[in-house]
Enzyme design. Structure first.
Site, short mmCIF file in Angstrom:
data_model
loop_
_atom_site.label_atom_id
_atom_site.label_comp_id
_atom_site.label_asym_id
_atom_site.label_seq_id
_atom_site.Cartn_x
_atom_site.Cartn_y
_atom_site.Cartn_z
N SER A 28 0.83 -1.21 0.00
CA SER A 28 0.00 0.00 0.00
C SER A 28 0.87 1.26 0.00
O SER A 28 0.61 2.22 -0.73
CB SER A 28 -0.88 0.03 1.24
OG SER A 28 -1.82 -1.01 1.19
N ARG A 32 1.58 4.30 -3.02
CA ARG A 32 1.35 5.72 -2.72
C ARG A 32 2.63 6.53 -2.88
O ARG A 32 2.59 7.68 -3.34
CB ARG A 32 0.78 5.84 -1.31
CG ARG A 32 -0.69 5.35 -1.25
CD ARG A 32 -1.10 4.98 0.15
NE ARG A 32 -2.52 4.69 0.30
CZ ARG A 32 -3.12 3.52 0.01
NH1 ARG A 32 -2.41 2.51 -0.47
NH2 ARG A 32 -4.43 3.36 0.20
N GLY A 100 -5.77 -4.06 -7.89
CA GLY A 100 -6.93 -3.23 -7.56
C GLY A 100 -6.51 -1.87 -7.01
O GLY A 100 -7.15 -0.85 -7.28
N SER A 173 -13.51 1.04 2.75
CA SER A 173 -12.49 0.80 1.73
C SER A 173 -11.49 1.95 1.67
O SER A 173 -11.84 3.08 1.35
CB SER A 173 -13.15 0.64 0.35
OG SER A 173 -12.16 0.70 -0.66
N GLN A 175 -9.24 2.08 -0.47
CA GLN A 175 -9.02 2.40 -1.89
C GLN A 175 -10.01 3.47 -2.34
O GLN A 175 -9.65 4.40 -3.06
CB GLN A 175 -9.16 1.14 -2.74
CG GLN A 175 -8.03 0.15 -2.45
CD GLN A 175 -8.14 -1.13 -3.27
OE1 GLN A 175 -9.14 -1.37 -3.94
NE2 GLN A 175 -7.11 -1.94 -3.20
N ASP A 325 -6.74 -8.17 4.50
CA ASP A 325 -5.96 -9.00 3.57
C ASP A 325 -5.39 -10.25 4.24
O ASP A 325 -4.81 -11.10 3.57
CB ASP A 325 -4.80 -8.19 2.97
CG ASP A 325 -5.31 -7.09 2.04
OD1 ASP A 325 -6.44 -7.22 1.52
OD2 ASP A 325 -4.58 -6.11 1.84
N LYS A 352 -12.24 -9.64 -3.38
CA LYS A 352 -10.80 -9.40 -3.47
C LYS A 352 -10.27 -10.06 -4.76
O LYS A 352 -11.03 -10.33 -5.67
CB LYS A 352 -10.11 -9.91 -2.21
CG LYS A 352 -10.52 -9.13 -0.95
CD LYS A 352 -10.06 -7.68 -1.04
CE LYS A 352 -10.43 -6.88 0.18
NZ LYS A 352 -10.12 -5.46 0.04
N ARG A 356 -12.42 -14.82 -1.61
CA ARG A 356 -11.51 -15.49 -0.66
C ARG A 356 -12.24 -16.36 0.34
O ARG A 356 -11.63 -17.24 0.95
CB ARG A 356 -10.63 -14.45 0.04
CG ARG A 356 -9.57 -13.91 -0.90
CD ARG A 356 -8.65 -12.90 -0.25
NE ARG A 356 -7.57 -12.58 -1.19
CZ ARG A 356 -6.80 -11.50 -1.10
NH1 ARG A 356 -6.99 -10.63 -0.12
NH2 ARG A 356 -5.85 -11.30 -1.98
N ARG A 401 -2.61 -14.26 -2.36
CA ARG A 401 -2.73 -14.58 -0.94
C ARG A 401 -3.31 -15.98 -0.71
O ARG A 401 -3.03 -16.60 0.31
CB ARG A 401 -3.53 -13.50 -0.21
CG ARG A 401 -2.83 -12.15 -0.27
CD ARG A 401 -3.26 -11.18 0.80
NE ARG A 401 -2.92 -9.82 0.39
CZ ARG A 401 -1.70 -9.28 0.47
NH1 ARG A 401 -0.69 -9.99 0.96
NH2 ARG A 401 -1.48 -8.04 0.07
C1 S3P Z 1 -5.57 -1.36 -0.02
C2 S3P Z 1 -6.79 -1.41 0.58
C3 S3P Z 1 -7.55 -2.65 0.80
C4 S3P Z 1 -6.68 -3.88 0.64
C5 S3P Z 1 -5.79 -3.81 -0.55
C6 S3P Z 1 -4.88 -2.58 -0.47
C7 S3P Z 1 -4.90 -0.06 -0.19
O1 S3P Z 1 -8.60 -2.71 -0.14
O2 S3P Z 1 -7.48 -5.04 0.56
O3 S3P Z 1 -4.98 -4.96 -0.63
O4 S3P Z 1 -3.68 -0.02 -0.48
O5 S3P Z 1 -5.58 0.97 -0.04
P1 S3P Z 1 -10.00 -1.98 0.14
O6 S3P Z 1 -9.69 -0.58 0.44
O7 S3P Z 1 -10.80 -2.14 -1.11
O8 S3P Z 1 -10.60 -2.73 1.29
#
Ligand code: S3P
Length: 448
Positions: A28, A32, A100, A173, A175, A325, A352, A356, A401
């Site tokens: 993550s 960023r 994602g 989320s 994300q 995760d 995911k 999962r 995973r």
């Molecule tokens: C992530 C947020 C999570 C996580 C993903 C990484 C991120 O997803 O499952 O592996 O880096 O912001 P969600 O925000 O959709 O839950």
């Protein structure tokens, strides 16, 4: 080796796991660091970047939009950003691979720039829901043409100036939160996200470090995060801590393999990510945090993990966002516990890299573990520390995973557990089998 063919993988060990290992940089935070560095004017230097396929997809996309990104050493990268508002029109589709996070966060960036971008991905990513980002970014003025069901491939036409919004997250989320905040960086005025349930806060921490004006308040509705747009980001030196999501596999491995005693160094312990340590500890795992310190604005520790008997628990639902995760690894731990572990309240696992819940139910059932499947989780009856039956080939479903979790389960099984395809592991943990070998396990890759 033919890269287009599945590569089955089995891990095994004759004895305890021992040694000190480092896990790769946090996925993550790595995404960023590249994105924010790409929005700063001047050189951002990054140490400890995860060089997995997902993060490389982000790097390629940022390059395609005008940033200069170079690898200067192992995990060391230099980013020359273009500045907020100055991303360029990419010449071809942005290939997001399996990622994602790349997709949703970059959609946020593009949404408030006057450019058009097409996002494509692999079969797993192309099944994942994008409505959750399309909805708020449309409110900000971006325009979308997506495949049926709001999936990839998807073309996004950004709007500049975009419209600032106040948005309450309908799903927990990070994300989606990050996508809206990133769109807000190039939007006049204040863009606000309210999260009723706190999710990982790496975007907020790092944006503040890059000099964005970001304010966070706890309100009765949840955490309210506001960013002032038309921001100027200043280049940074980022040190990426080790990924707790990657460390989780070794926490579980050392816990279940008799006699094991390992140290996992430099693991990020941000409270929005450390739920797996709390859950395993509640089950009886012996995980000690040593040498606690701060790395690049994130708490970090070395984790000393020794084999310990586990007991089944009801996993507190409030841990869900901070270990979302890690459920596949937790399910493996539960398969070795005394009694029943119930983990519910984790609907998000269905969307995911694979479903999962279904994937782990099928995998553990095939290995002789007693499973009950719920819409939002699993109940697992464990072996009380004995090896599980194993003797199965596991469908990893283009999900790194699932592949790593079941590879770990194989370390304490009577029959060999073969993961049908280990290639997806490279999305987040290219050195996974090297680490297994440092700890004394054997990794067998076979060619199909
Ligand atoms: C992530 C947020 C999570 C996580 C993903 C990484 C991120 O997803 O499952 O592996 O880096 O912001 P969600 O925000 O959709 O839950």
């Amino acid at each position: 080796m033919n890269a287009s063919l599945p590569r089955p993988l089995t891990l095994s060990t004759d004895g305890p796991l021992r040694g000190r290992v480092r896990v790769p940089g946090d996925k993550s935070i790595s995404h960023r660091a590249l994105m924010f560095g790409g929005l700063a004017v001047g050189e951002t230097r990054i140490e400890g970047l995860l060089e997995g396929e997902d993060v490389l997809a982000t790097a390629a996309a940022m390059r395609a939009m005008g940033c200069t990104i170079e690898r200067t050493g192992s995990g060391e990268w230099s980013v020359h950003g273009v500045g907020v508002g100055s991303l360029l029109q990419p010449e071809s589709a942005l290939d997001m691979g399996n990622s994602g996070t790349s997709t949703r966060l970059l959609m946020g960036l593009v949404a408030s720039h006057p450019i058009v971008a097409t996002f494509t991905g692999d079969a797993s990513l192309s099944r994942r829901p994008m409505a959750r980002v399309i909805e708020p970014l449309s409110l900000m003025g971006a325009d979308f043409t997506a495949a049926p069901g709001n999936r990839l491939p998807l073309t996004l036409r950004g709007l500049s100036p975009a419209i600032p919004i106040e948005y309450t997250l309908p799903v927990a989320s990070a994300q989606v939160k990050s996508a809206v905040l990133l769109a807000g960086l190039n939007t006049p005025g204040i863009t606000r996200v309210i999260e009723p349930v706190a999710t990982r806060d790496h975007s907020e921490r790092m944006l503040a470090g890059f000099g964005a004006e970001i304010t966070i308040e706890d309100t009765p509705q949840g955490r309210s995060i506001a960013v002032r747009g038309e921001a100027t980001l200043h280049p940074q030196h980022i040190v990426v801590p080790g990924d707790p999501s990657s460390a989780a596999f070794w926490m579980v491995a050392a816990t279940i393999v008799p006699g094991s005693d390992i140290v996992i160094e430099n693991v990020g312990m941000n409270p929005t990510r450390a739920g797996i340590v709390a859950a395993l500890s509640a089950m009886g795992a012996d995980i000690a945090r040593e040498n606690e310190r701060d790395v690049g604005g994130e708490p970090v520790a070395d984790l000393h993990v020794r084999n310990a008997p586990l007991k089944g628990i009801e996993v507190p639902a409030d841990l869900t966002p901070s270990m979302i995760d890690e459920y596949p690894a937790l399910f493996v731990a539960a398969a070795f516990a005394e009694g029943r572990t119930v983990a519910r309240g984790a609907h998000e696992l269905r969307v995911k890299e694979s479903d999962r819940i279904a994937a782990m139910a099928a995998a553990l059932t095939a290995c002789g573990v007693g499973i009950e499947e719920y819409e939002d989780g699993l109940a697992i009856t464990g072996s009380g520390g004995e090896p599980i039956a194993g003797g199965a080939t596991i469908a990893s479903l283009i999900d790194h995973r699932i592949a790593m979790s079941m590879a770990i389960a194989s370390l304490h099984a009577r029959g060999r557990i073969e993961v049908d395809d280990g290639r997806p592991i490279a999305t987040s943990y290219p050195d996974f089998t090297d680490t297994a070998e440092i700890l004394g396990a054997r990794a067998d890759w076979s060619e199909r």
